[in-house]
Design a protein around this motif. Structure first.
Motif, PDB file in Angstrom:
ATOM      1  N   SER A   6      20.465  11.235  12.479  1.00 28.19           N
ATOM      2  CA  SER A   6      21.152  12.232  13.297  1.00 28.19           C
ATOM      3  C   SER A   6      20.235  12.712  14.419  1.00 28.19           C
ATOM      4  CB  SER A   6      21.568  13.426  12.436  1.00 28.19           C
ATOM      5  OG  SER A   6      20.415  14.141  11.992  1.00 28.19           O
ATOM      6  N   GLY A   7      20.837  13.265  15.459  1.00 29.56           N
ATOM      7  CA  GLY A   7      20.055  13.783  16.566  1.00 29.56           C
ATOM      8  C   GLY A   7      19.096  14.869  16.128  1.00 29.56           C
ATOM      9  N   GLU A   8      19.540  15.729  15.228  1.00 29.43           N
ATOM     10  CA  GLU A   8      18.691  16.816  14.759  1.00 29.43           C
ATOM     11  C   GLU A   8      17.474  16.287  14.002  1.00 29.43           C
ATOM     12  OE1 GLU A   8      18.940  20.826  11.921  1.00 29.43           O
ATOM     13  OE2 GLU A   8      20.728  19.591  12.275  1.00 29.43           O
ATOM     14  N   PRO A  31       0.820  -1.210   0.000  1.00 29.37           N
ATOM     15  CA  PRO A  31       0.000   0.000   0.000  1.00 29.37           C
ATOM     16  C   PRO A  31       0.856   1.263   0.000  1.00 29.37           C
ATOM     17  CG  PRO A  31      -0.838  -1.579   1.596  1.00 29.37           C
ATOM     18  CD  PRO A  31       0.482  -2.117   1.107  1.00 29.37           C
ATOM     19  N   ARG A  32       0.371   2.251  -0.674  1.00 33.75           N
ATOM     20  CA  ARG A  32       1.071   3.530  -0.683  1.00 33.75           C
ATOM     21  C   ARG A  32       1.168   4.062   0.734  1.00 33.75           C
ATOM     22  NH1 ARG A  32      -0.659   8.760  -4.406  1.00 33.75           N
ATOM     23  NH2 ARG A  32       1.067  10.143  -3.754  1.00 33.75           N
ATOM     24  N   ARG A  33       2.332   4.624   1.063  1.00 30.22           N
ATOM     25  CA  ARG A  33       2.532   5.139   2.416  1.00 30.22           C
ATOM     26  C   ARG A  33       1.567   6.294   2.692  1.00 30.22           C
ATOM     27  NH1 ARG A  33       3.478   1.712   5.302  1.00 30.22           N
ATOM     28  NH2 ARG A  33       2.377   0.682   3.602  1.00 30.22           N
ATOM     29  N   PRO A  34       1.104   6.413   3.924  1.00 28.52           N
ATOM     30  CA  PRO A  34       0.064   7.409   4.230  1.00 28.52           C
ATOM     31  C   PRO A  34       0.485   8.852   4.030  1.00 28.52           C
ATOM     32  CG  PRO A  34       0.911   6.371   6.236  1.00 28.52           C
ATOM     33  CD  PRO A  34       1.433   5.587   5.089  1.00 28.52           C
ATOM     34  N   VAL A  35       1.786   9.135   4.081  1.00 31.96           N
ATOM     35  CA  VAL A  35       2.271  10.497   3.811  1.00 31.96           C
ATOM     36  C   VAL A  35       3.566  10.397   3.021  1.00 31.96           C
ATOM     37  CG1 VAL A  35       1.254  11.472   5.907  1.00 31.96           C
ATOM     38  CG2 VAL A  35       3.605  10.642   5.959  1.00 31.96           C
ATOM     39  N   GLU A  36       3.896  11.452   2.302  1.00 32.41           N
ATOM     40  CA  GLU A  36       5.179  11.540   1.616  1.00 32.41           C
ATOM     41  C   GLU A  36       6.189  12.087   2.613  1.00 32.41           C
ATOM     42  OE1 GLU A  36       8.217  11.145  -0.129  1.00 32.41           O
ATOM     43  OE2 GLU A  36       6.512  10.492  -1.360  1.00 32.41           O
ATOM     44  N   VAL A  37       6.978  11.188   3.207  1.00 33.57           N
ATOM     45  CA  VAL A  37       7.802  11.570   4.349  1.00 33.57           C
ATOM     46  C   VAL A  37       8.885  12.578   3.975  1.00 33.57           C
ATOM     47  CG1 VAL A  37       9.445   9.669   4.113  1.00 33.57           C
ATOM     48  CG2 VAL A  37       8.964  10.637   6.387  1.00 33.57           C
ATOM     49  N   THR A  38       9.392  12.531   2.760  1.00 27.38           N
ATOM     50  CA  THR A  38      10.448  13.470   2.391  1.00 27.38           C
ATOM     51  C   THR A  38       9.917  14.880   2.164  1.00 27.38           C
ATOM     52  OG1 THR A  38      10.258  12.799   0.070  1.00 27.38           O
ATOM     53  CG2 THR A  38      11.914  11.690   1.401  1.00 27.38           C
ATOM     54  N   ALA A  39       8.596  15.011   1.933  1.00 26.38           N
ATOM     55  CA  ALA A  39       8.017  16.350   1.841  1.00 26.38           C
ATOM     56  C   ALA A  39       7.972  17.006   3.218  1.00 26.38           C
ATOM     57  CB  ALA A  39       6.621  16.269   1.241  1.00 26.38           C
ATOM     58  N   LEU A  40       7.741  16.186   4.253  1.00 31.07           N
ATOM     59  CA  LEU A  40       7.717  16.709   5.617  1.00 31.07           C
ATOM     60  C   LEU A  40       9.126  16.890   6.180  1.00 31.07           C
ATOM     61  CD1 LEU A  40       4.822  14.617   7.217  1.00 31.07           C
ATOM     62  CD2 LEU A  40       4.760  17.009   6.505  1.00 31.07           C
ATOM     63  N   PHE A  41      10.027  15.971   5.790  1.00 31.83           N
ATOM     64  CA  PHE A  41      11.383  15.980   6.328  1.00 31.83           C
ATOM     65  C   PHE A  41      12.365  15.840   5.160  1.00 31.83           C
ATOM     66  CE2 PHE A  41       8.468  13.991   9.335  1.00 31.83           C
ATOM     67  CZ  PHE A  41       8.614  14.831  10.442  1.00 31.83           C
ATOM     68  N   PRO A  42      12.676  16.939   4.480  1.00 28.63           N
ATOM     69  CA  PRO A  42      13.509  16.873   3.270  1.00 28.63           C
ATOM     70  C   PRO A  42      14.872  16.229   3.499  1.00 28.63           C
ATOM     71  CG  PRO A  42      12.441  19.023   3.454  1.00 28.63           C
ATOM     72  CD  PRO A  42      12.174  18.307   4.739  1.00 28.63           C
ATOM     73  N   ARG A  43      15.384  16.277   4.724  1.00 27.16           N
ATOM     74  CA  ARG A  43      16.708  15.699   4.968  1.00 27.16           C
ATOM     75  C   ARG A  43      16.709  14.172   4.877  1.00 27.16           C
ATOM     76  NH1 ARG A  43      19.896  19.209   9.605  1.00 27.16           N
ATOM     77  NH2 ARG A  43      19.706  21.252   8.569  1.00 27.16           N
ATOM     78  N   LEU A  44      15.533  13.577   4.823  1.00 24.71           N
ATOM     79  CA  LEU A  44      15.467  12.132   4.631  1.00 24.71           C
ATOM     80  C   LEU A  44      15.703  11.734   3.171  1.00 24.71           C
ATOM     81  CD1 LEU A  44      12.432  11.080   6.847  1.00 24.71           C
ATOM     82  CD2 LEU A  44      14.793  10.303   7.120  1.00 24.71           C
ATOM     83  N   ALA A  45      15.483  12.661   2.252  1.00 23.50           N
ATOM     84  CA  ALA A  45      15.541  12.323   0.823  1.00 23.50           C
ATOM     85  C   ALA A  45      16.861  11.682   0.403  1.00 23.50           C
ATOM     86  CB  ALA A  45      15.236  13.555  -0.022  1.00 23.50           C
ATOM     87  N   PRO A  46      18.032  12.214   0.832  1.00 25.43           N
ATOM     88  CA  PRO A  46      19.280  11.577   0.405  1.00 25.43           C
ATOM     89  C   PRO A  46      19.511  10.212   1.036  1.00 25.43           C
ATOM     90  CG  PRO A  46      19.653  13.828   1.211  1.00 25.43           C
ATOM     91  CD  PRO A  46      18.273  13.450   1.592  1.00 25.43           C
TER      92      PRO A  46
END
Length: 314
Positions: free
Chosen positions: A181-183, A8-23
């Protein structure tokens, strides 16, 4: 296998909320093993291997009587009718993966096939089954071993996978929260950021939003190639190649079930009706139980898959 399975498609686009996850995104391929009758020419879990007739079958030469002594030392109950086998034991096929089906594999040279076997015993010091990897070119196997030897002894029947065909599906994974990361972890713990996603986020996670990320958005359960490590039993432990000291990467995750109570949101659409009925066969088609319900993840060297691999239970 003609049937496909769709996460199933994930309920939210996580990289839109947390761009630092994209890489940090990594591809993974869910194998979706399901009961079947694979041949040696198919990718499979627990199926027959395309094994050359003139090549010796691999045996586990570790002293199996030491396993018995270790259990006695820790006062672990063993069935009194169980007979420990002290000698070499033929290894058991765990998975056979063709690159045509699993393009994330990066085989050496002209190889297009990965074969994984293990000893159906938990060996010391960390009580996990020893594994062996074989990369080969399927075109070079012209005479297939017709009757491979079966194990002389099996500690637990759950270490002999039931034959399953595969329906590979590529997905995207993000690191376990403990690898961030902690941040970034602080950002994940900020519920106001999640609220920005609207109704897609389960409000019951408001007291612990990082758990929402871990359960719904980071790592898929089940058998898979690639992806990230499912830490939990321990904190993250870097794995380094014993031959060249390169940081090792996940190759194959061998799991004790396709889903459980905490990962039901990952159940493929095609399985959701049967999942509502419950049952071990539906959630664990190969019947494998690693260390009483954990995962065994195999790691390889990114510089050369022929360097020694390693494994880790989580």
């Amino acid at each position: 296998m003609d049937v496909t399975f769709t996460t199933p498609r994930r309920p939210v686009e996580v990289t839109a909320l947390f761009p630092r996850l994209a890489p940090l995104a990594r591809p993974a391929i869910r194998l979706h093993p399901r009961p079947g009758s694979p041949s040696a020419h198919d990718s499979s879990v627990g199926g027959p291997l395309l094994w050359p007739a003139d090549e010796p079958w691999p045996y586990c030469h570790e002293p199996h009587d030491q396993v018995s002594r270790l259990y006695e030392a820790y006062e672990v109950h063993v069935d009194p009718d169980f007979e420990w086998f002290p000698g070499p034991n033929p290894m058991v096929p765990v998975a056979q993966l063709y690159v045509r089906d699993i393009p994330l594999l990066r085989p050496p040279g002209q190889a297009d096939l990965l074969q994984v076997l293990w000893c159906p015993f938990e060996h010391e010091p960390d009580l996990k089954p020893p594994t062996a990897l074989f990369w080969r070119s399927s075109a070079e196997v012209t005479d297939v071993l017709a009757a491979p030897p079966g194990p002389f002894a099996v500690e637990y029947e759950e270490y002999v996978p039931r034959p399953c065909v595969l329906a590979p599906e590529q997905i995207t994974e993000y690191p376990n929260p403990m690898e961030l990361s902690g941040e970034l972890r602080e950002q994940l713990q900020d519920w106001s950021r999640w609220q920005a996603a609207g109704s897609g986020v389960d409000g019951s996670y408001a007291p612990y939003p990082e758990s929402y990320y871990g359960s719904h958005l980071s790592l898929a359960p089940g058998w898979k190639v690639g992806g990230w490590a499912p830490w939990g039993l321990t904190d993250p432990v870097p794995r380094f190649c014993s031959a060249c000291d390169a940081g090792m990467v996940p190759l194959l995750t061998i799991c004790s079930g396709e889903w459980d109570g905490g990962t039901r949101n990952w159940i493929p659409y095609e399985d959701q009706a049967v999942a509502r009925l419950g049952g071990d066969i539906e959630s664990n088609p190969p019947g494998v139980q690693v260390s009483k319900g954990d995962h065994l993840q195999l790691y390889v060297c990114p510089e050369s898959p022929e360097h020694p691999h390693t494994s880790l239970i989580q």
